[in-house]
Design a protein around this motif. Structure first.
Motif, PDB file in Angstrom:
ATOM      1  N   LEU A   1       0.711  -1.314   0.087  1.00 14.35           N
ATOM      2  CA  LEU A   1      -0.241  -0.015   0.045  1.00 14.35           C
ATOM      3  C   LEU A   1       0.953   1.512   0.025  1.00 14.35           C
ATOM      4  O   LEU A   1       1.784   1.155   0.909  1.00 14.35           O
ATOM      5  N   VAL A   2       0.659   2.186  -0.995  1.00 14.29           N
ATOM      6  CA  VAL A   2       1.758   3.235  -1.106  1.00 14.29           C
ATOM      7  C   VAL A   2       0.718   4.395  -1.105  1.00 14.29           C
ATOM      8  O   VAL A   2      -0.213   4.574  -1.893  1.00 14.29           O
ATOM      9  N   PHE A   3       0.912   5.389  -0.194  1.00 14.52           N
ATOM     10  CA  PHE A   3      -0.180   6.682   0.061  1.00 14.52           C
ATOM     11  C   PHE A   3       0.758   7.910   0.422  1.00 14.52           C
ATOM     12  O   PHE A   3       1.515   7.930   0.986  1.00 14.52           O
ATOM     13  N   GLY A  16      -5.918  13.027   4.003  1.00 16.23           N
ATOM     14  CA  GLY A  16      -7.109  12.495   3.921  1.00 16.23           C
ATOM     15  C   GLY A  16      -7.489  11.375   3.094  1.00 16.23           C
ATOM     16  O   GLY A  16      -8.900  10.942   2.956  1.00 16.23           O
ATOM     17  N   MET A  17      -6.565  10.807   2.520  1.00 24.09           N
ATOM     18  CA  MET A  17      -6.874   9.559   1.776  1.00 24.09           C
ATOM     19  C   MET A  17      -7.096   8.129   2.482  1.00 24.09           C
ATOM     20  O   MET A  17      -7.606   7.601   2.207  1.00 24.09           O
ATOM     21  N   MET A  18      -6.725   8.280   3.909  1.00 25.13           N
ATOM     22  CA  MET A  18      -6.848   7.070   4.796  1.00 25.13           C
ATOM     23  C   MET A  18      -7.551   7.372   5.753  1.00 25.13           C
ATOM     24  O   MET A  18      -7.903   8.789   6.128  1.00 25.13           O
ATOM     25  N   LEU A  19      -8.066   6.577   6.711  1.00 21.96           N
ATOM     26  CA  LEU A  19      -8.596   6.815   7.944  1.00 21.96           C
ATOM     27  C   LEU A  19      -8.056   7.685   8.746  1.00 21.96           C
ATOM     28  O   LEU A  19      -6.619   7.222   9.042  1.00 21.96           O
ATOM     29  N   PRO A  20      -8.150   8.687   9.366  1.00 21.60           N
ATOM     30  CA  PRO A  20      -7.519   9.447  10.268  1.00 21.60           C
ATOM     31  C   PRO A  20      -6.748   8.705  11.319  1.00 21.60           C
ATOM     32  O   PRO A  20      -5.538   8.850  11.629  1.00 21.60           O
ATOM     33  N   ASP A  51       4.963  17.323  -7.736  1.00 17.80           N
ATOM     34  CA  ASP A  51       3.965  16.831  -8.342  1.00 17.80           C
ATOM     35  C   ASP A  51       2.722  16.116  -7.545  1.00 17.80           C
ATOM     36  O   ASP A  51       1.675  16.322  -7.694  1.00 17.80           O
ATOM     37  N   GLU A  52       3.383  15.281  -6.725  1.00 20.25           N
ATOM     38  CA  GLU A  52       2.403  14.449  -5.914  1.00 20.25           C
ATOM     39  C   GLU A  52       1.652  15.404  -4.833  1.00 20.25           C
ATOM     40  O   GLU A  52       0.359  15.244  -4.701  1.00 20.25           O
ATOM     41  N   LEU A  53       2.266  16.544  -4.194  1.00 16.99           N
ATOM     42  CA  LEU A  53       1.525  17.339  -3.585  1.00 16.99           C
ATOM     43  C   LEU A  53       0.594  18.026  -4.092  1.00 16.99           C
ATOM     44  O   LEU A  53      -0.743  18.183  -3.942  1.00 16.99           O
ATOM     45  N   SER A  54       0.785  18.379  -5.495  1.00 21.66           N
ATOM     46  CA  SER A  54      -0.216  19.264  -6.153  1.00 21.66           C
ATOM     47  C   SER A  54      -1.434  18.422  -6.845  1.00 21.66           C
ATOM     48  O   SER A  54      -2.661  18.722  -6.902  1.00 21.66           O
ATOM     49  N   HIS A  55      -0.865  16.989  -7.153  1.00 28.27           N
ATOM     50  CA  HIS A  55      -2.188  16.083  -7.466  1.00 28.27           C
ATOM     51  C   HIS A  55      -2.939  15.534  -6.290  1.00 28.27           C
ATOM     52  O   HIS A  55      -3.855  15.135  -6.545  1.00 28.27           O
ATOM     53  N   GLY A  56      -2.327  15.515  -5.194  1.00 32.11           N
ATOM     54  CA  GLY A  56      -3.113  15.045  -3.645  1.00 32.11           C
ATOM     55  C   GLY A  56      -2.787  13.835  -3.693  1.00 32.11           C
ATOM     56  O   GLY A  56      -3.614  13.034  -2.927  1.00 32.11           O
ATOM     57  N   HIS A  57      -1.849  12.925  -4.280  1.00 27.49           N
ATOM     58  CA  HIS A  57      -1.858  11.300  -4.171  1.00 27.49           C
ATOM     59  C   HIS A  57      -0.180  10.992  -4.512  1.00 27.49           C
ATOM     60  O   HIS A  57       0.270  11.824  -5.214  1.00 27.49           O
TER      61      HIS A  57
END
Length: 168
Positions: A36-38, A43-47, A152-158
């Motif tokens: 799992l890569v995130f 806010g992608m995962m359970l807090p 790029d990851e920060l601007s794309h949000g993932h």
């Protein structure tokens, strides 16, 4: 590097729930070959899942349990609806069966899944609760990698993969 906001985390996990009798039931896992890569902290995962990982680093192992309120919530008995059977017939596909999980979309375009609980002459009954609602979630695993997110990851949000180069 320790896990903190705007870091990309790669980890393995095993997820179990418990039966009312207290027995553990395997749900799913991510392993070394398919981790799992995130992007942590967006806010992608359970807090509470993220909270338990805060400060860990590559090589650390973890194990924790989330209550239903920390996971996908308690079961809402009112989260059941009857959808007109014409909705399914107009789509041209086969009618769903009890136990099927079907894709739905709300008026704002948000997609979600519902479990079919009944098939009747005029309507299909569905349960809108998340499949993990009302369940304790027991996680265990190992942190494989932690790195700073790219711009790029920060601007794309993932995350863009474990190395930051797996794009769209």
């Amino acid at each position: 590097m320790n896990i903190s906001s705007n870091s990309v985390v790669a980890l393995t996990y095993e997820l179990h729930t418990t039966t009312p009798e207290g027995n553990q039931v395997f749900v799913e896992k991510a392993n070394d070959e398919n981790p799992l890569v995130f992007l942590y902290g967006v806010g992608m995962m359970l807090p509470k899942f993220e909270e338990h990982l805060t400060g860990l680093k590559a090589g650390d192992e973890y194990s924790f349990e989330l209550s239903p309120s920390e996971g996908y919530g308690e079961i809402d008995p009112a989260a059941h609806v009857d959808l007109p059977i014409t909705m399914f017939k107009e789509a041209g596909g086969e009618l769903p069966n009890v136990g099927d999980v079907i894709p739905l979309q709300d008026n704002q375009g948000n997609q979600f899944r519902a479990g079919v609980t009944g098939v009747h002459e005029e309507f299909i009954s569905v349960d809108l609760n998340h499949p993990m609602a009302g369940k304790n979630l027991i996680f265990s695993g190992k942190i494989l990698n932690v790195r700073q997110a790219t711009e790029d990851e920060l601007s794309h949000g993932h995350a863009h993969g474990i190395d930051g180069h797996s794009g769209h």
